[in-house]
Design a protein around this motif. Sequence first.
Motif, PDB file in Angstrom:
ATOM      1  N   THR A 381      -5.250 -15.550   2.845  1.00 13.26           N
ATOM      2  CA  THR A 381      -5.382 -14.224   3.442  1.00 13.26           C
ATOM      3  C   THR A 381      -6.672 -14.123   4.250  1.00 13.26           C
ATOM      4  OG1 THR A 381      -6.343 -13.421   1.375  1.00 13.26           O
ATOM      5  CG2 THR A 381      -3.983 -13.087   1.695  1.00 13.26           C
ATOM      6  N   GLY A 382      -7.749 -14.672   3.713  1.00 14.33           N
ATOM      7  CA  GLY A 382      -9.032 -14.591   4.408  1.00 14.33           C
ATOM      8  C   GLY A 382      -9.017 -15.288   5.751  1.00 14.33           C
ATOM      9  N   GLN A 383      -8.289 -16.407   5.846  1.00 13.16           N
ATOM     10  CA  GLN A 383      -8.189 -17.119   7.123  1.00 13.16           C
ATOM     11  C   GLN A 383      -7.522 -16.283   8.190  1.00 13.16           C
ATOM     12  OE1 GLN A 383      -6.274 -20.882   7.498  1.00 13.16           O
ATOM     13  NE2 GLN A 383      -7.856 -21.984   6.377  1.00 13.16           N
ATOM     14  N   MET A 384      -6.558 -15.461   7.787  1.00 13.47           N
ATOM     15  CA  MET A 384      -5.879 -14.622   8.777  1.00 13.47           C
ATOM     16  C   MET A 384      -6.851 -13.591   9.335  1.00 13.47           C
ATOM     17  SD  MET A 384      -2.206 -12.775   8.561  1.00 13.47           S
ATOM     18  CE  MET A 384      -1.578 -11.723   9.866  1.00 13.47           C
ATOM     19  N   LEU A 385      -7.647 -12.995   8.459  1.00 11.22           N
ATOM     20  CA  LEU A 385      -8.672 -12.062   8.928  1.00 11.22           C
ATOM     21  C   LEU A 385      -9.646 -12.761   9.855  1.00 11.22           C
ATOM     22  CD1 LEU A 385     -10.243  -9.330   8.784  1.00 11.22           C
ATOM     23  CD2 LEU A 385     -11.480 -10.339   6.855  1.00 11.22           C
ATOM     24  N   GLU A 386     -10.161 -13.921   9.432  1.00  7.65           N
ATOM     25  CA  GLU A 386     -11.146 -14.636  10.242  1.00  7.65           C
ATOM     26  C   GLU A 386     -10.554 -15.058  11.575  1.00  7.65           C
ATOM     27  OE1 GLU A 386     -14.154 -14.626   9.538  1.00  7.65           O
ATOM     28  OE2 GLU A 386     -14.103 -14.084   7.418  1.00  7.65           O
ATOM     29  N   GLY A 387      -9.274 -15.400  11.571  1.00  3.41           N
ATOM     30  CA  GLY A 387      -8.638 -15.780  12.830  1.00  3.41           C
ATOM     31  C   GLY A 387      -8.532 -14.621  13.803  1.00  3.41           C
ATOM     32  N   LEU A 388      -8.197 -13.438  13.298  1.00  2.61           N
ATOM     33  CA  LEU A 388      -8.123 -12.259  14.165  1.00  2.61           C
ATOM     34  C   LEU A 388      -9.499 -11.904  14.721  1.00  2.61           C
ATOM     35  CD1 LEU A 388      -5.664 -10.118  12.007  1.00  2.61           C
ATOM     36  CD2 LEU A 388      -5.140 -11.300  14.158  1.00  2.61           C
ATOM     37  N   ILE A 389     -10.528 -11.990  13.873  1.00  6.72           N
ATOM     38  CA  ILE A 389     -11.894 -11.738  14.355  1.00  6.72           C
ATOM     39  C   ILE A 389     -12.247 -12.745  15.436  1.00  6.72           C
ATOM     40  CG2 ILE A 389     -14.329 -11.736  13.724  1.00  6.72           C
ATOM     41  CD1 ILE A 389     -13.499 -10.756  10.942  1.00  6.72           C
ATOM     42  N   ALA A 390     -11.918 -14.024  15.199  1.00  5.11           N
ATOM     43  CA  ALA A 390     -12.238 -15.062  16.181  1.00  5.11           C
ATOM     44  C   ALA A 390     -11.578 -14.771  17.525  1.00  5.11           C
ATOM     45  CB  ALA A 390     -11.792 -16.425  15.650  1.00  5.11           C
ATOM     46  N   LEU A 391     -10.327 -14.344  17.506  1.00  2.00           N
ATOM     47  CA  LEU A 391      -9.631 -14.043  18.761  1.00  2.00           C
ATOM     48  C   LEU A 391     -10.322 -12.915  19.518  1.00  2.00           C
ATOM     49  CD1 LEU A 391      -5.884 -14.293  17.640  1.00  2.00           C
ATOM     50  CD2 LEU A 391      -7.090 -15.848  19.206  1.00  2.00           C
ATOM     51  N   THR A 392     -10.791 -11.891  18.798  1.00  3.94           N
ATOM     52  CA  THR A 392     -11.454 -10.777  19.475  1.00  3.94           C
ATOM     53  C   THR A 392     -12.814 -11.184  20.016  1.00  3.94           C
ATOM     54  OG1 THR A 392     -12.508  -9.939  17.447  1.00  3.94           O
ATOM     55  CG2 THR A 392     -10.304  -9.108  17.983  1.00  3.94           C
ATOM     56  N   GLU A 393     -13.373 -12.288  19.521  1.00  3.93           N
ATOM     57  CA  GLU A 393     -14.682 -12.756  19.980  1.00  3.93           C
ATOM     58  C   GLU A 393     -14.571 -13.945  20.922  1.00  3.93           C
ATOM     59  OE1 GLU A 393     -16.843 -13.461  16.368  1.00  3.93           O
ATOM     60  OE2 GLU A 393     -17.184 -11.315  16.004  1.00  3.93           O
ATOM     61  N   GLY A 394     -13.358 -14.257  21.353  1.00  3.27           N
ATOM     62  CA  GLY A 394     -13.168 -15.353  22.297  1.00  3.27           C
ATOM     63  C   GLY A 394     -13.318 -16.721  21.684  1.00  3.27           C
ATOM     64  N   ARG A 395     -13.172 -16.832  20.371  1.00  2.00           N
ATOM     65  CA  ARG A 395     -13.285 -18.114  19.688  1.00  2.00           C
ATOM     66  C   ARG A 395     -11.906 -18.621  19.280  1.00  2.00           C
ATOM     67  NH1 ARG A 395     -15.436 -17.722  14.887  1.00  2.00           N
ATOM     68  NH2 ARG A 395     -15.543 -15.446  14.648  1.00  2.00           N
ATOM     69  N   THR A 396     -11.838 -19.900  18.952  1.00  4.04           N
ATOM     70  CA  THR A 396     -10.597 -20.494  18.470  1.00  4.04           C
ATOM     71  C   THR A 396     -10.439 -20.187  16.985  1.00  4.04           C
ATOM     72  OG1 THR A 396     -10.787 -22.308  20.050  1.00  4.04           O
ATOM     73  CG2 THR A 396      -9.298 -22.636  18.177  1.00  4.04           C
ATOM     74  N   PRO A 397      -9.318 -19.596  16.599  1.00  5.80           N
ATOM     75  CA  PRO A 397      -9.143 -19.251  15.174  1.00  5.80           C
ATOM     76  C   PRO A 397      -8.907 -20.494  14.332  1.00  5.80           C
ATOM     77  CG  PRO A 397      -7.147 -18.757  16.373  1.00  5.80           C
ATOM     78  CD  PRO A 397      -8.173 -19.151  17.405  1.00  5.80           C
ATOM     79  N   PRO A 398      -9.220 -20.445  13.042  1.00  4.15           N
ATOM     80  CA  PRO A 398      -8.941 -21.575  12.154  1.00  4.15           C
ATOM     81  C   PRO A 398      -7.440 -21.796  12.031  1.00  4.15           C
ATOM     82  CG  PRO A 398      -9.588 -19.640  10.885  1.00  4.15           C
ATOM     83  CD  PRO A 398      -9.808 -19.304  12.323  1.00  4.15           C
ATOM     84  N   SER A 399      -7.059 -23.033  11.755  1.00  2.00           N
ATOM     85  CA  SER A 399      -5.625 -23.340  11.691  1.00  2.00           C
ATOM     86  C   SER A 399      -5.281 -24.219  10.498  1.00  2.00           C
ATOM     87  CB  SER A 399      -5.181 -24.033  12.985  1.00  2.00           C
ATOM     88  OG  SER A 399      -5.937 -25.217  13.195  1.00  2.00           O
ATOM     89  N   GLU A 400      -6.090 -24.161   9.438  1.00  2.00           N
ATOM     90  CA  GLU A 400      -5.827 -24.974   8.265  1.00  2.00           C
ATOM     91  C   GLU A 400      -4.624 -24.440   7.495  1.00  2.00           C
ATOM     92  OE1 GLU A 400      -8.799 -23.747   8.973  1.00  2.00           O
ATOM     93  OE2 GLU A 400      -9.777 -25.580   9.694  1.00  2.00           O
ATOM     94  N   GLY A 401      -3.968 -25.322   6.771  1.00  2.00           N
ATOM     95  CA  GLY A 401      -2.851 -24.915   5.931  1.00  2.00           C
ATOM     96  C   GLY A 401      -3.331 -24.398   4.590  1.00  2.00           C
TER      97      GLY A 401
END
Length: 519
Positions: A381-401
């Motif tokens: 769940t935390g990765q999904m949050l961090e990925g959305l934050i990354a997208l809003t900051e122009g970064r590549t979101p994490p993609s680990e399984g």
Amino acid sequence: MSDGDPESPGGTPRRGTAGGRRGALVGCVAVVVALVGPLAGSAGALSGPVDEPVSAAELDRFAEAHLERVGLPGATIAVTRGDQVVHTGGYGYDSEGNPMRPDTPMRIASLSKSMTALAVMQLVDRGDVELDRPVRDYLAEFEIADPRGDEITVRQLLDQSSGMSDRTFHDASRPHQPGSLTEAVAQMRDAGLAADPGAEWTYHNPNYHVAARLVEVVGGEPFEEYLESRVFEPAGMRDTWSLGAADSSDQAPALGHIRAYGVNIAVTEPDGFSTGSGGVVSTAEDMARWLILQGDGGRLPDGTPLVSAEAVEEMHTPSAPNGRYALGWMRRAPEDSGGSTQVWHGGVVSTYSSYQVLVPETGYGIVVLFNSGITLNENDTGQMLEGLIALTEGRTPPSEGSVLWKVDAVFGALTLLVAALGVRGVLRARVWASRRAGRPWWATASRMLPHLVPPAVLLSANAAATFIMGGRDGTWLQRFYGIPAELIFLAVGALVSLAVLAARGVALSRVGRRPQPLP
């Protein structure tokens, strides 16, 4: 239990995880996690202001891919920027197989605390309450066993520095759960304090039960009705409500999920009292309105203040001794978040989990609601949050399984192995007993004693989980929902050991009664 590890970037209890690693259960978990690999952090740092808003298509692609990659059943999101809704979306399915939608009602768990805090701050704005005055000045019925309880202030309830603790008041595992806020406060009369008021930060849901009861008494109406008329309705949050004490009533949303062996299982949320601390049900669409309200200084869309800008700033500013917890919110510095200052809070119960984040540097706000609850770790769940934050900051979101299914697979294999060894031990009990005929009793007993270890480990599992979670209280059912594969392993080990002991005991008695050959 309505929150997991509140210090974790990914949000109990949830499934909350904090504290030292000791004991047999913890050792097993630690070994398995070491085998399957470390959790990866978020990618990159915030390089500068993000001028172009993130697109809805980007958010949808990431969210859909993430759910499929880690196996979460369903989630909804809301992304805002300034006073605009950038996107709301629903992904996956609910417990009845219906597609998730932005208007799907979800338990928001401890995000509810920020709403209780706002209700208190409205009373502060009116001059009816002062944050740094004792609670008993407004709520004479609030009494605990420790006389230092008279010193607890309203602020200390909201920033969790009251000195009250799960270690001195077991609210989640009490056999009789309260039926109202009045009863919840009355039950605290046998509570102690783990520290002087204001001296330490300790996450403890009853702080917010007291705060909600204060709103009832000073505000002059039942807490649920106060939130409805003074917060949700004016904020346009028409699909948001606070559950009463009977969380299993018709007001409850659809069943959430627990996760075991790579499968999402729809179950009922265990009974528990959460009014004020974690009892709100909302939707992604309504939470978008909540984020805009928080980010716009407490103003409604027409410019009317629901709460003052000073009150919002107070709620977002840490005042607890740990330097991070504010009033129903927390703050993370850029060095802790991977790129930006974040005002946030996480929530988790057994069958739902949630996050809300405000990023002042970019003006973005993000809410993620999941219809799955506390697990061994919050990476999925935390990765999904961090990925959305990354997208809003122009970064590549994490993609680990997901790591969770690997841990469960290992424990599943160990469970089958232990069961097979147990069957073998029972079938060979007569052979084992025959080989020990004529030996001293103490020698035979010493070979049987190790089989008492697995039952002892199982019986201590709840206490071990409480220790791992920094003292957070919970019932056996809540623990099982959080770590089913691990507890099934321990339970099978305990049953197998007892079965082997019983079989060997019977075999020994028969060997003892066998006629001895004539000299």
